[in-house]
Design an enzyme around this catalytic site. Structure first.
Site, short mmCIF file in Angstrom:
data_model
loop_
_atom_site.label_atom_id
_atom_site.label_comp_id
_atom_site.label_asym_id
_atom_site.label_seq_id
_atom_site.Cartn_x
_atom_site.Cartn_y
_atom_site.Cartn_z
N GLU A 182 -87.25 18.49 -80.35
CA GLU A 182 -88.51 18.15 -79.75
C GLU A 182 -88.14 16.70 -79.13
O GLU A 182 -88.71 16.49 -77.82
CB GLU A 182 -89.61 18.13 -80.69
CG GLU A 182 -90.02 19.42 -81.22
CD GLU A 182 -90.99 20.31 -80.18
OE1 GLU A 182 -91.27 19.53 -78.93
OE2 GLU A 182 -91.54 21.39 -80.19
N GLU A 234 -104.94 21.00 -72.56
CA GLU A 234 -104.06 21.86 -71.94
C GLU A 234 -104.48 22.55 -70.71
O GLU A 234 -104.16 23.80 -70.66
CB GLU A 234 -103.20 22.64 -73.08
CG GLU A 234 -101.87 23.06 -72.62
CD GLU A 234 -101.48 23.84 -73.79
OE1 GLU A 234 -100.35 23.64 -74.35
OE2 GLU A 234 -101.97 25.02 -74.29
N HIS A 245 -90.78 26.44 -75.40
CA HIS A 245 -91.56 27.13 -76.30
C HIS A 245 -91.81 28.61 -76.22
O HIS A 245 -92.01 29.32 -77.24
CB HIS A 245 -92.65 26.37 -76.79
CG HIS A 245 -92.81 24.96 -77.50
ND1 HIS A 245 -91.93 24.16 -76.94
CD2 HIS A 245 -93.05 24.61 -78.65
CE1 HIS A 245 -91.75 23.02 -77.85
NE2 HIS A 245 -92.62 23.11 -78.84
N HIS A 261 -88.27 25.35 -86.43
CA HIS A 261 -88.95 25.59 -85.17
C HIS A 261 -88.20 24.68 -84.16
O HIS A 261 -88.09 25.36 -82.88
CB HIS A 261 -90.49 24.76 -85.41
CG HIS A 261 -90.95 24.30 -84.02
ND1 HIS A 261 -91.84 25.52 -83.20
CD2 HIS A 261 -90.99 23.25 -82.96
CE1 HIS A 261 -92.21 24.65 -82.22
NE2 HIS A 261 -91.73 23.75 -82.26
#
Length: 356
Positions: A182, A234, A245, A261
């Site tokens: 990330e 968003e 993602h 993740h």
């Protein structure tokens, strides 16, 4: 306590980064809080203990809920257990939740707070790189369902986020590296200096006590803070934070959330770069830089454990999809994120085949 860095998220709240900042939990709660539910992952009782002690020392009534580790925490059943605890303890709208743990715990704790009495305050104390740079910042909360990841949730802005760097010393190396996916994402979409720091000394970036790790964490938090302050819900800009993602979530779902993740997002970023390269948006050098930087951190850049058809349904349920139109976040250049709407399925298949 060492020097503390304060990163504002617009005018709504601050993210505090430094060693020992979790001890300031009582200071950052809104005035009038009488009861606090501390939610922590079952393996993290030792990290939650100082938080509980600080809250009790401030005269607060503290209730504690240990929840399953990782994605197993993010279910409606677990959330219902938290609501039962709050109900039995008489939590009012002025009481609060404190979530201590990785991204799954902050997602769960945030959603429990968002739904109880239609919203009570929450403070996040993320204990992983992933939680610090992504999950705990921005007000996204939610749980998973059988149909996919994060399909049920709410936007609920925290009162504060306390990133205690001392917690990173407890992380297994593989979890730290996965969280750095990330961080790298932030480098590709907004702050290339992050990539340069990783390329200069990947070992330092993977050292829990290093200045290099602290710098890239703070840089990635600053990237996210700027974006979410401009677009909490968003509606447009915040979608760039979903780089990697779309396929990443589909892979996580296929793997029954047994894959980290960050590992799935690493693969998803390479996939997005393959798509962008095939549409002429980025050159071969930027595509290869994805593989190189992620590879330096030991993150996966290939994937072949599912056929494309197995992942396509999950891709179409992605939250960026509008109607029947699939939308992908791609790059138009380094630190130039854009969107690709309604790509031809054959193109998506070709890019996926390249991952193998």
């Amino acid at each position: 306590m060492s020097e503390v860095t304060t990163i504002p998220v617009g005018e709504d709240y601050d993210v505090l980064v430094g060693h020992g900042v979790s001890a300031r939990v009582a200071e950052v709660l809104p005035q009038g809080v009488a009861r606090v539910l501390v939610v922590h992952g079952e393996p993290l009782a030792s990290l939650a203990a100082p938080v509980i002690t600080a809250l009790r020392a401030a005269g607060l009534e503290v209730h504690v809920a240990a929840v399953p580790d990782a994605e197993a925490a993010k279910t409606v059943t677990v959330a219902a257990g938290l609501w039962a605890t709050m109900g039995q303890a008489g939590f009012t709208r002025s009481d609060a939740v404190v979530a201590v743990g990785g991204g799954s715990v902050t997602d769960l704790g945030g959603w429990a707070a968002a739904a109880w009495l239609r919203g009570v305050p929450v403070v996040h104390v993320p204990t992983t790189v992933l939680g610090m740079v992504d999950a705990a910042v921005g007000g996204k909360t939610g749980v998973n369902t059988a149909e996919g990841k994060n399909l049920v949730g709410a936007f609920h802005t925290p009162a504060a986020v306390l990133c205690d760097l001392g917690h990173l010393a407890t992380l297994p190396p593989a979890d730290l590296s996965a969280g750095l996916a990330e961080v790298v994402k932030g480098g590709f979409i907004a702050d290339p200096r992050i990539l340069e720091i990783v390329e200069a000394d990947q070992s330092a970036v993977q050292d829990p006590g290093s200045a290099a790790l602290r710098e890239v964490i703070e840089r990635k938090i600053a990237v996210k803070a700027k974006v979410v302050a401009a677009d909490l819900r968003e509606s447009h800009l915040r979608e760039i934070l979903n780089y990697g993602h779309t396929l990443g979530h589909a892979i996580e779902h296929h793997e029954s959330y047994r894959m980290r993740h960050g590992e799935a997002v690493a693969i998803g970023m390479v996939y997005a770069a393959e798509v962008a390269h095939r549409t002429g948006r980025i050159d071969a050098a930027l595509l290869e830089r994805h593989r190189y930087v992620l590879g330096l951190l030991g993150l996966p850049t290939t994937y072949s454990r599912a056929g494309f058809d197995e992942l396509l349904a999950a891709l179409r349920r992605d939250k960026k999809t509008r109607g029947a139109t699939l939308r992908l976040v791609v790059l138009d250049g380094l630190a130039e994120p854009g969107r690709l709407e309604g790509p031809d399925e054959s193109l998506l298949r070709e890019a996926y085949a390249a991952l193998a």
